[in-house]
Write a protein that holds these residues in place. Structure first.
Motif, PDB file in Angstrom:
ATOM      1  N   ASN A  35       0.815  -1.218   0.000  1.00  0.00           N
ATOM      2  CA  ASN A  35       0.000   0.000   0.000  1.00  0.00           C
ATOM      3  C   ASN A  35       0.849   1.269   0.000  1.00  0.00           C
ATOM      4  OD1 ASN A  35      -3.060  -0.794   0.487  1.00  0.00           O
ATOM      5  ND2 ASN A  35      -1.816  -2.202   1.697  1.00  0.00           N
ATOM      6  N   GLN A  36       2.150   1.102  -0.300  1.00  0.00           N
ATOM      7  CA  GLN A  36       3.082   2.221  -0.433  1.00  0.00           C
ATOM      8  C   GLN A  36       3.097   3.109   0.810  1.00  0.00           C
ATOM      9  OE1 GLN A  36       2.119   4.243  -4.088  1.00  0.00           O
ATOM     10  NE2 GLN A  36       2.664   2.496  -5.357  1.00  0.00           N
ATOM     11  N   GLN A  37       3.084   2.480   1.972  1.00  0.00           N
ATOM     12  CA  GLN A  37       3.099   3.215   3.229  1.00  0.00           C
ATOM     13  C   GLN A  37       4.461   3.187   3.912  1.00  0.00           C
ATOM     14  OE1 GLN A  37      -0.857   1.150   4.483  1.00  0.00           O
ATOM     15  NE2 GLN A  37      -0.818   3.096   5.612  1.00  0.00           N
ATOM     16  N   ILE A  38       5.445   2.605   3.247  1.00  0.00           N
ATOM     17  CA  ILE A  38       6.827   2.625   3.734  1.00  0.00           C
ATOM     18  C   ILE A  38       7.683   3.254   2.650  1.00  0.00           C
ATOM     19  CG2 ILE A  38       8.809   1.235   4.413  1.00  0.00           C
ATOM     20  CD1 ILE A  38       6.971  -0.744   5.683  1.00  0.00           C
ATOM     21  N   GLN A  39       8.207   4.438   2.954  1.00  0.00           N
ATOM     22  CA  GLN A  39       8.954   5.195   1.953  1.00  0.00           C
ATOM     23  C   GLN A  39      10.368   5.549   2.407  1.00  0.00           C
ATOM     24  OE1 GLN A  39       7.663   5.672  -1.011  1.00  0.00           O
ATOM     25  NE2 GLN A  39       5.617   4.917  -0.504  1.00  0.00           N
ATOM     26  N   ALA A  40      10.789   5.057   3.560  1.00  0.00           N
ATOM     27  CA  ALA A  40      12.091   5.440   4.105  1.00  0.00           C
ATOM     28  C   ALA A  40      13.237   4.852   3.282  1.00  0.00           C
ATOM     29  CB  ALA A  40      12.197   4.979   5.554  1.00  0.00           C
ATOM     30  N   LYS A  41      14.422   5.415   3.464  1.00  0.00           N
ATOM     31  CA  LYS A  41      15.636   4.933   2.815  1.00  0.00           C
ATOM     32  C   LYS A  41      16.744   4.811   3.861  1.00  0.00           C
ATOM     33  CE  LYS A  41      13.493   5.209  -1.110  1.00  0.00           C
ATOM     34  NZ  LYS A  41      12.998   3.978  -1.775  1.00  0.00           N
ATOM     35  N   GLY A  42      17.602   3.822   3.696  1.00  0.00           N
ATOM     36  CA  GLY A  42      18.704   3.613   4.621  1.00  0.00           C
ATOM     37  C   GLY A  42      18.587   2.276   5.325  1.00  0.00           C
ATOM     38  N   ALA A  43      19.348   2.082   6.393  1.00  0.00           N
ATOM     39  CA  ALA A  43      19.297   0.869   7.221  1.00  0.00           C
ATOM     40  C   ALA A  43      18.661   1.239   8.551  1.00  0.00           C
ATOM     41  CB  ALA A  43      20.697   0.308   7.433  1.00  0.00           C
ATOM     42  N   MET A  44      17.501   0.685   8.824  1.00  0.00           N
ATOM     43  CA  MET A  44      16.713   1.091   9.986  1.00  0.00           C
ATOM     44  C   MET A  44      16.083  -0.109  10.672  1.00  0.00           C
ATOM     45  SD  MET A  44      14.688   4.387   8.424  1.00  0.00           S
ATOM     46  CE  MET A  44      15.547   5.702   7.560  1.00  0.00           C
ATOM     47  N   SER A  45      15.628   0.113  11.892  1.00  0.00           N
ATOM     48  CA  SER A  45      14.862  -0.905  12.605  1.00  0.00           C
ATOM     49  C   SER A  45      13.394  -0.780  12.220  1.00  0.00           C
ATOM     50  CB  SER A  45      15.012  -0.724  14.121  1.00  0.00           C
ATOM     51  OG  SER A  45      14.425   0.508  14.525  1.00  0.00           O
ATOM     52  N   LEU A  46      12.610  -1.773  12.583  1.00  0.00           N
ATOM     53  CA  LEU A  46      11.195  -1.768  12.224  1.00  0.00           C
ATOM     54  C   LEU A  46      10.464  -0.582  12.846  1.00  0.00           C
ATOM     55  CD1 LEU A  46       8.859  -3.179  10.795  1.00  0.00           C
ATOM     56  CD2 LEU A  46       8.563  -4.617  12.821  1.00  0.00           C
ATOM     57  N   SER A  47      10.784  -0.263  14.090  1.00  0.00           N
ATOM     58  CA  SER A  47      10.079   0.826  14.762  1.00  0.00           C
ATOM     59  C   SER A  47      10.391   2.189  14.152  1.00  0.00           C
ATOM     60  CB  SER A  47      10.443   0.850  16.248  1.00  0.00           C
ATOM     61  OG  SER A  47      11.835   1.068  16.426  1.00  0.00           O
ATOM     62  N   GLU A  48      11.444   2.271  13.347  1.00  0.00           N
ATOM     63  CA  GLU A  48      11.803   3.540  12.702  1.00  0.00           C
ATOM     64  C   GLU A  48      11.074   3.753  11.390  1.00  0.00           C
ATOM     65  OE1 GLU A  48      16.223   4.751  13.368  1.00  0.00           O
ATOM     66  OE2 GLU A  48      16.201   2.554  13.230  1.00  0.00           O
ATOM     67  N   VAL A  49      10.436   2.709  10.852  1.00  0.00           N
ATOM     68  CA  VAL A  49       9.778   2.844   9.539  1.00  0.00           C
ATOM     69  C   VAL A  49       8.271   2.657   9.612  1.00  0.00           C
ATOM     70  CG1 VAL A  49      11.849   2.129   8.285  1.00  0.00           C
ATOM     71  CG2 VAL A  49      10.172   0.413   8.949  1.00  0.00           C
ATOM     72  N   VAL A  50       7.732   2.291  10.785  1.00  0.00           N
ATOM     73  CA  VAL A  50       6.282   2.114  10.923  1.00  0.00           C
ATOM     74  C   VAL A  50       5.789   2.929  12.111  1.00  0.00           C
ATOM     75  CG1 VAL A  50       6.369  -0.215   9.954  1.00  0.00           C
ATOM     76  CG2 VAL A  50       6.426   0.079  12.438  1.00  0.00           C
ATOM     77  N   LYS A  51       4.508   3.241  12.110  1.00  0.00           N
ATOM     78  CA  LYS A  51       3.861   3.879  13.248  1.00  0.00           C
ATOM     79  C   LYS A  51       3.379   2.775  14.184  1.00  0.00           C
ATOM     80  CE  LYS A  51       2.356   7.990  10.720  1.00  0.00           C
ATOM     81  NZ  LYS A  51       1.194   8.822  10.301  1.00  0.00           N
ATOM     82  N   ALA A  52       3.813   2.835  15.425  1.00  0.00           N
ATOM     83  CA  ALA A  52       3.598   1.724  16.353  1.00  0.00           C
ATOM     84  C   ALA A  52       2.131   1.345  16.484  1.00  0.00           C
ATOM     85  CB  ALA A  52       4.188   2.066  17.724  1.00  0.00           C
ATOM     86  N   SER A  53       1.262   2.299  16.752  1.00  0.00           N
ATOM     87  CA  SER A  53      -0.155   1.995  16.986  1.00  0.00           C
ATOM     88  C   SER A  53      -0.802   1.375  15.753  1.00  0.00           C
ATOM     89  CB  SER A  53      -0.908   3.264  17.400  1.00  0.00           C
ATOM     90  OG  SER A  53      -0.387   3.784  18.602  1.00  0.00           O
ATOM     91  N   ASP A  54      -0.532   1.956  14.585  1.00  0.00           N
ATOM     92  CA  ASP A  54      -1.119   1.434  13.344  1.00  0.00           C
ATOM     93  C   ASP A  54      -0.586   0.044  13.020  1.00  0.00           C
ATOM     94  OD1 ASP A  54      -2.442   3.830  13.180  1.00  0.00           O
ATOM     95  OD2 ASP A  54      -1.079   4.701  11.689  1.00  0.00           O
ATOM     96  N   PHE A  55       0.703  -0.154  13.282  1.00  0.00           N
ATOM     97  CA  PHE A  55       1.300  -1.454  12.970  1.00  0.00           C
ATOM     98  C   PHE A  55       0.737  -2.548  13.877  1.00  0.00           C
ATOM     99  CE2 PHE A  55       4.630  -4.722  13.094  1.00  0.00           C
ATOM    100  CZ  PHE A  55       4.816  -4.928  11.731  1.00  0.00           C
ATOM    101  N   LEU A  56       0.558  -2.252  15.161  1.00  0.00           N
ATOM    102  CA  LEU A  56       0.001  -3.243  16.085  1.00  0.00           C
ATOM    103  C   LEU A  56      -1.442  -3.565  15.737  1.00  0.00           C
ATOM    104  CD1 LEU A  56       1.550  -1.969  19.433  1.00  0.00           C
ATOM    105  CD2 LEU A  56       2.266  -3.929  18.059  1.00  0.00           C
ATOM    106  N   THR A  57      -2.182  -2.591  15.256  1.00  0.00           N
ATOM    107  CA  THR A  57      -3.545  -2.852  14.784  1.00  0.00           C
ATOM    108  C   THR A  57      -3.518  -3.800  13.592  1.00  0.00           C
ATOM    109  OG1 THR A  57      -4.300  -0.675  15.536  1.00  0.00           O
ATOM    110  CG2 THR A  57      -5.648  -1.791  13.878  1.00  0.00           C
ATOM    111  N   LEU A  58      -2.538  -3.621  12.724  1.00  0.00           N
ATOM    112  CA  LEU A  58      -2.410  -4.479  11.544  1.00  0.00           C
ATOM    113  C   LEU A  58      -2.021  -5.899  11.935  1.00  0.00           C
ATOM    114  CD1 LEU A  58      -2.566  -4.517   8.485  1.00  0.00           C
ATOM    115  CD2 LEU A  58      -0.184  -3.749   8.407  1.00  0.00           C
ATOM    116  N   THR A  59      -1.093  -6.048  12.884  1.00  0.00           N
ATOM    117  CA  THR A  59      -0.711  -7.403  13.313  1.00  0.00           C
ATOM    118  C   THR A  59      -1.889  -8.127  13.960  1.00  0.00           C
ATOM    119  OG1 THR A  59       0.131  -6.565  15.436  1.00  0.00           O
ATOM    120  CG2 THR A  59       1.714  -6.796  13.628  1.00  0.00           C
ATOM    121  N   GLU A  60      -2.751  -7.393  14.639  1.00  0.00           N
ATOM    122  CA  GLU A  60      -3.953  -8.019  15.219  1.00  0.00           C
ATOM    123  C   GLU A  60      -4.863  -8.553  14.123  1.00  0.00           C
ATOM    124  OE1 GLU A  60      -5.995  -5.570  17.968  1.00  0.00           O
ATOM    125  OE2 GLU A  60      -4.301  -5.394  19.354  1.00  0.00           O
TER     126      GLU A  60
END
Length: 335
Positions: free
Chosen positions: A298-323
């Protein structure tokens, strides 16, 4: 888009199976799936079982052919040790790379690929699994209600497939790293602490081990004074960690859980939150990967570089998605 899964172990097999059946690949998002493995026969068996939806490729051919230039997203689900070399190759081909390795050495070396990823306008997400991965997202969610974070402590219970069990075995005999107003090395298997996990795991003794979580959490919480990570282990695990594994690992751990303990200040008073989740580690890792691929589709990750997961996603939205994919997070609120 073309997704490549490198590794046909427990995590790789489950991910490819879910991708072949999910709407992520029936839409225009991921119209090609390729699986590669060190054992070409294993990748071919998996592809043949799933029909024409999945193609198989040997790992050797993958690195020497132009296929890597045709791939958009790469999931590295191999055992620890080769993630950095493969990630570097695919970043140079402008791919989005997701690494599932939780090994301290892999996490440390993968984070050094920042310049390579930036130079080639690519993204490398380090630690896309239960811990690190879900753990640092939960830590970010717990920190939302705090004015400042002073301590973050992670604990993990259980192993995924045989490769994960072997890594657990090695981690207990290796030096762990902790942040305590500066980096410190501690012997693996030390620092016994009784940790309470979500049911059905409940309480378990946890010990220091060579885990990559502190390196990732230190990036996310640079103001913290203490950051640590532990894994659950029995006395036999600790005493035999310096020996070869005495018996073959289970195909997949039956129980698994993780928890994060985040402490800090809120409105001038000390406060803290404990969040966690319970699921077999391989199942949790696949769920996290599917959630990330959903965001990519859904083109919701646009970052560039080497990062951790928490640096490229919004925590609340991501946890809703994992549920939505079946992994429910919980909070310890006392009794």
């Amino acid at each position: 888009m073309h997704v490549l899964v490198v590794g046909a172990g427990v995590v790789g097999t489950r991910l490819v199976t879910r991708l072949a059946a999910t709407s992520l690949c029936s839409s225009d998002a991921f119209d090609q799936i390729t699986v590669a493995d060190r054992l070409t026969e294993r990748a071919e068996r998996l592809a043949s079982r799933l029909g024409n939806t999945v193609q198989a490729c040997s790992l050797q051919a993958l690195l020497h052919k132009s296929l890597c230039n045709e791939v958009d997203v790469v999931v590295l689900a191999l055992p620890p040790g080769s993630h950095t070399r493969l990630a570097n190759r695919f970043l140079q081909a402008n791919c989005l790379v997701l690494s599932t390795s939780d090994a301290l050495g892999d996490v440390r070396s993968l984070l050094t690929l920042e310049s390579t990823a930036t130079e080639h306008d690519a993204l490398l997400v380090v630690g896309v699994g239960m811990a690190p991965g879900l753990s640092d997202v939960l830590a970010s969610r717990a920190a939302i209600d705090l004015d400042c974070v002073t301590e973050v402590h992670v604990a993990k219970f259980g192993t995924g497939g045989p490769a994960c069990a072997r890594q657990h075995h090695r981690a207990l005999r290796s030096f762990a790293v902790e942040w305590n107003n500066g980096w410190q090395q501690r012997p693996g298997g030390s620092g016994r602490e009784l940790c309470w996990f979500p049911s059905p795991v409940n309480a378990a003794d946890c010990y220091r081990a060579a885990m990559g979580d502190p390196l990732i959490l230190a990036r996310r919480f640079p103001q913290a004074t203490k950051i640590s990570a532990r894994i659950a282990a029995t006395r036999r695990d600790r005493f035999t960690s310096w020996l070869p594994m005495l018996r073959s690992p289970h195909p997949e751990g039956k129980l698994g859980a993780m928890r994060v303990d985040v402490r800090g200040k809120r409105n001038g008073a000390w406060s803290g939150r404990i969040l966690g989740a319970a699921a077999p580690p391989a199942t949790a890792t696949v769920t996290v990967l599917l959630s990330v691929l959903h965001l990519v589709a859904n083109q919701q990750i646009q970052a560039k570089g080497a990062m951790s997961l928490s640096e490229v996603v919004k925590a609340s939205d991501f946890l809703t998605l994992t549920e939505q994919y079946g992994l429910i997070s919980e909070e310890f609120v006392g009794s």
